[in-house]
Motif scaffolding. Sequence first.
Motif, mmCIF file in Angstrom:
data_model
loop_
_atom_site.group_PDB
_atom_site.id
_atom_site.type_symbol
_atom_site.label_atom_id
_atom_site.label_comp_id
_atom_site.label_asym_id
_atom_site.label_seq_id
_atom_site.Cartn_x
_atom_site.Cartn_y
_atom_site.Cartn_z
ATOM 1 N N UNK A 159 83.113 43.716 48.652
ATOM 2 C CA UNK A 159 84.531 43.645 48.765
ATOM 3 C C UNK A 159 84.821 42.163 48.629
ATOM 4 N N UNK A 160 84.593 41.696 47.308
ATOM 5 C CA UNK A 160 85.188 40.283 47.351
ATOM 6 C C UNK A 160 83.773 39.462 46.873
ATOM 7 N N UNK A 161 82.693 39.626 47.587
ATOM 8 C CA UNK A 161 81.355 39.122 47.501
ATOM 9 C C UNK A 161 80.376 40.136 47.700
ATOM 10 N N UNK A 162 79.210 40.198 47.049
ATOM 11 C CA UNK A 162 78.332 41.123 47.154
ATOM 12 C C UNK A 162 77.463 40.702 48.230
ATOM 13 N N UNK A 163 77.015 41.881 48.862
ATOM 14 C CA UNK A 163 75.905 41.706 49.984
ATOM 15 C C UNK A 163 75.035 42.936 49.991
ATOM 16 N N UNK A 164 73.722 42.611 50.585
ATOM 17 C CA UNK A 164 72.775 43.867 50.337
ATOM 18 C C UNK A 164 72.890 44.761 51.564
ATOM 19 N N UNK A 165 73.187 46.081 51.436
ATOM 20 C CA UNK A 165 72.927 46.752 52.943
ATOM 21 C C UNK A 165 71.637 47.366 52.857
ATOM 22 N N UNK A 166 70.999 47.251 53.970
ATOM 23 C CA UNK A 166 69.349 47.606 54.009
ATOM 24 C C UNK A 166 69.431 48.667 55.449
ATOM 25 N N UNK A 167 68.749 49.705 55.210
ATOM 26 C CA UNK A 167 68.580 50.743 56.139
ATOM 27 C C UNK A 167 67.206 50.631 56.888
ATOM 28 N N UNK A 168 67.262 50.647 58.063
ATOM 29 C CA UNK A 168 66.143 50.859 59.225
ATOM 30 C C UNK A 168 66.444 51.991 60.276
ATOM 31 N N UNK A 184 65.138 33.735 53.048
ATOM 32 C CA UNK A 184 66.349 34.808 52.961
ATOM 33 C C UNK A 184 67.251 34.293 52.139
ATOM 34 N N UNK A 185 67.503 33.112 52.423
ATOM 35 C CA UNK A 185 68.428 32.138 51.736
ATOM 36 C C UNK A 185 68.122 31.963 50.389
ATOM 37 N N UNK A 186 67.018 31.665 50.140
ATOM 38 C CA UNK A 186 66.833 31.355 48.574
ATOM 39 C C UNK A 186 66.840 32.715 47.973
ATOM 40 N N UNK A 187 66.453 33.725 48.390
ATOM 41 C CA UNK A 187 66.557 35.238 47.895
ATOM 42 C C UNK A 187 68.061 35.430 47.457
ATOM 43 N N UNK A 188 68.790 35.344 48.687
ATOM 44 C CA UNK A 188 70.293 35.748 48.722
ATOM 45 C C UNK A 188 71.040 34.518 47.247
ATOM 46 N N UNK A 189 70.678 33.411 47.536
ATOM 47 C CA UNK A 189 71.348 32.486 46.702
ATOM 48 C C UNK A 189 70.918 32.710 45.071
ATOM 49 N N UNK A 190 69.541 33.162 44.907
ATOM 50 C CA UNK A 190 69.234 33.384 43.639
ATOM 51 C C UNK A 190 69.825 34.674 43.023
ATOM 52 N N UNK A 191 70.211 35.611 43.801
ATOM 53 C CA UNK A 191 70.700 36.966 43.498
ATOM 54 C C UNK A 191 72.407 36.732 43.421
ATOM 55 N N UNK A 192 73.000 35.787 44.077
ATOM 56 C CA UNK A 192 74.410 35.592 44.227
ATOM 57 C C UNK A 192 74.944 36.601 45.249
#
Length: 285
Positions: A159-168, A184-192
């Motif tokens: 809703x403006x910037x993407x994020x990943x929804x992860x279910x547990x 986690x930051x490195x992975x998020x930065x790489x994926x935008x």
Amino acid sequence: MSLRVTVVHACQRAGRGGSPTAVVDETSLTEAERRAVPIAAGTSHVVFISPEGDRFGRPAVSLRFFTAAGELPACGHGTVAALAVLAAQARTPEYEAGLRSGGRTFLGRAAGSNGRYEAAFDPGPVDLRVPGTGEGEAILLALGLNRTNASARCRIASVGRPRMLVHVADREALGKLAPDLPHLREACDRLGLLGCYVYSTPSPDGRAAARMFAPSIGVPEDIANANSTACLAAYLADQGFSALAVDMGDSLWEPSTVTATTRPGPEGLSVRVGGTATIGAAYLI
């Protein structure tokens, strides 16, 4: 700097906790000075509010959101906090305004008195997609989750910037998470991505729990994240959930709850998200 800052506890649960959010009237500041405000105020986020007169018979207000890492196009709990302050300033038990941030205009409402308000707003259309092959593996690895079992239930939501929804599976699994934040930051930065929102299986009445990790915007873990909850509500709407109440912040000793509702409409799914906000101290920084 000499700024008057109001701290609002946004998205509280049963009158406790909530995400402390700095609310400041718009003023002339550099970006570096804006980024310094949440640090000085002891909050993760700050929202700058700028009244713009009336539009279509209701107040019009521009909002800007910052963390120590920079400006955000949107912030859900920051919007809830801003609505509470605007309602208190208007001295009316029911407040409605046209809000503008991140290049869009949307409706927000707040109702309450004596510094305590129920606020909700339209977060805008939610974009959902299945992660591409291998796209979420590094994030799941950083979270310590089984990549084979978890990847099929992940979604990229925006809703403006993407994020990943992860279910547990449940709250116990959620509470045990101890993510490797640098990875986690490195992975998020790489994926935008701004971060990942990990949620438990909702009960039949829509009660769930979640944790939002957003090291890419300078927030290792968010106490409350309304926009991600709106994304989850849009994702689960096809699974029979029209209302969610998502508990957050317990791992940070700040119990919070974000509520979201969905309903189909002529232009697609409509989402509203919000929570309870209590206006706290105001002081100069």
